[in-house]
Design a protein around this motif. Structure first.
Motif: not given
Ligand SMILES: Nc1ncnc2c1ncn2[C@@H]1O[C@H](COP(=O)(O)OP(=O)(O)OP(=O)(O)O)[C@@H](O)[C@H]1O
Length: 259
Positions: A73-85, A46-53, A55-63
């Protein structure tokens, strides 16, 4: 700088396996929130979903939906790199880049994000972050020596400095003291208390005393059995969770009857 996180109906998967089910929670800014619960209940996931980490695991996703001050944080056009910053992370084992100097380590995140800064600006950023991580006095005379030459506790504070240098809004900490001795642990706990004036802090810990010492709010996760998804059972002020929890499983866990 500090932001409020809101999770709504969050399910988390590793391919077909649902590891966490239907989490709804609000994480308040300028406070420390602890995640506790037995092994495998999904705290780290759960912690790793809070900065979109996650999804870096193959097959892993969040609903579901996770908002940072109302922004998905998961909206269209949101850059995960920016989220992690914006949402920095500190891991179980201190992981400074071994070939880099102390100063280079602090500035590593900025460089990865292609943020250019002049030498004096870099020096300023490094000093501010190291002061923020309560490490400056110990390293100010050896900034150009390797980060790997520091003690474990100092390395963990270096990793916190590296996260702070990015000017994040949230700091996620996954068992940040599990590899540290008691003195270094206390130094990190003191630091967490100071950092909460500026950041939203979330910490995963197996140490009940630590959760009680450092957090304002505690979330207890549990799992019904192997192969079942983890769930958020109860979340309340840390004082309430550790004195009069509402759910029996919470009481059993914090009193050491299971987990
Ligand atoms: N990379 C992965 N691929 C598949 N399943 C995973 C992966 N990482 C974790 N899991 C599974 O997801 C579930 C939750 O694991 P997670 O590590 O989030 O629990 P945890 O509460 O943090 O446990 P611990 O306290 O032991 O660290 C477990 O069933 C785990 O086996």
């Amino acid at each position: 700088m500090s932001k409020r996180i809101e999770a709504k109906n969050v399910d988390i998967y590793y391919s077909k396996f649902k590891a966490v089910e239907d989490v709804n929670m609000v994480i308040e800014p300028r406070a420390v929130t602890a995640f506790i619960g037995p092994s495998g209940c999904g705290k780290t996931t759960f912690l790793r979903t809070l900065n979109r980490m996650h999804e870096v695991i193959p097959g892993a996703y969040v609903d579901g939906r996770i908002d940072l001050d109302g922004e998905d944080l998961y909206g269209p056009g949101v850059d995960p790199v920016n989220v992690r910053r914006k949402v920095g992370m500190v891991f179980q084992r201190p992981n400074p880049f071994p070939t880099m100097s102390i100063k280079e380590n602090v500035l590593a995140g900025l460089r990865l994000n292609n943020k250019s800064a002049g030498t004096s600006e870099q020096d300023e950023i490094a000093e501010k972050a190291l002061r923020g991580a309560n490490l400056w006095e110990e390293v100010k005379n050896r900034l150009d020596l390797p980060g790997s030459g520091l003690s474990g506790g100092q390395q963990q504070r270096l990793c916190i400095a590296r996260a702070i240098a990015m000017s994040p809004e949230v700091l996620l900490m996954d068992e940040p003291c599990s590899a540290l001795d008691p003195i270094s642990t206390l130094a990190i706990e003191d630091l967490i208390q100071e950092l909460k004036a500026t950041y939203t802090i979330v910490i995963v810990t197996h140490n009940m005393q630590q959760a009680a010492r450092v957090s304002d709010t505690t979330a207890f996760f549990n799992i019904a059995g192997t192969g079942q998804p983890g769930k958020l059972i109860e979340m309340d002020s840390t004082e309430k969770i550790f004195s009069t929890p509402t759910v029996k499983a919470t009481e059993d866990y914090i009193t050491g009857r299971f987990g």
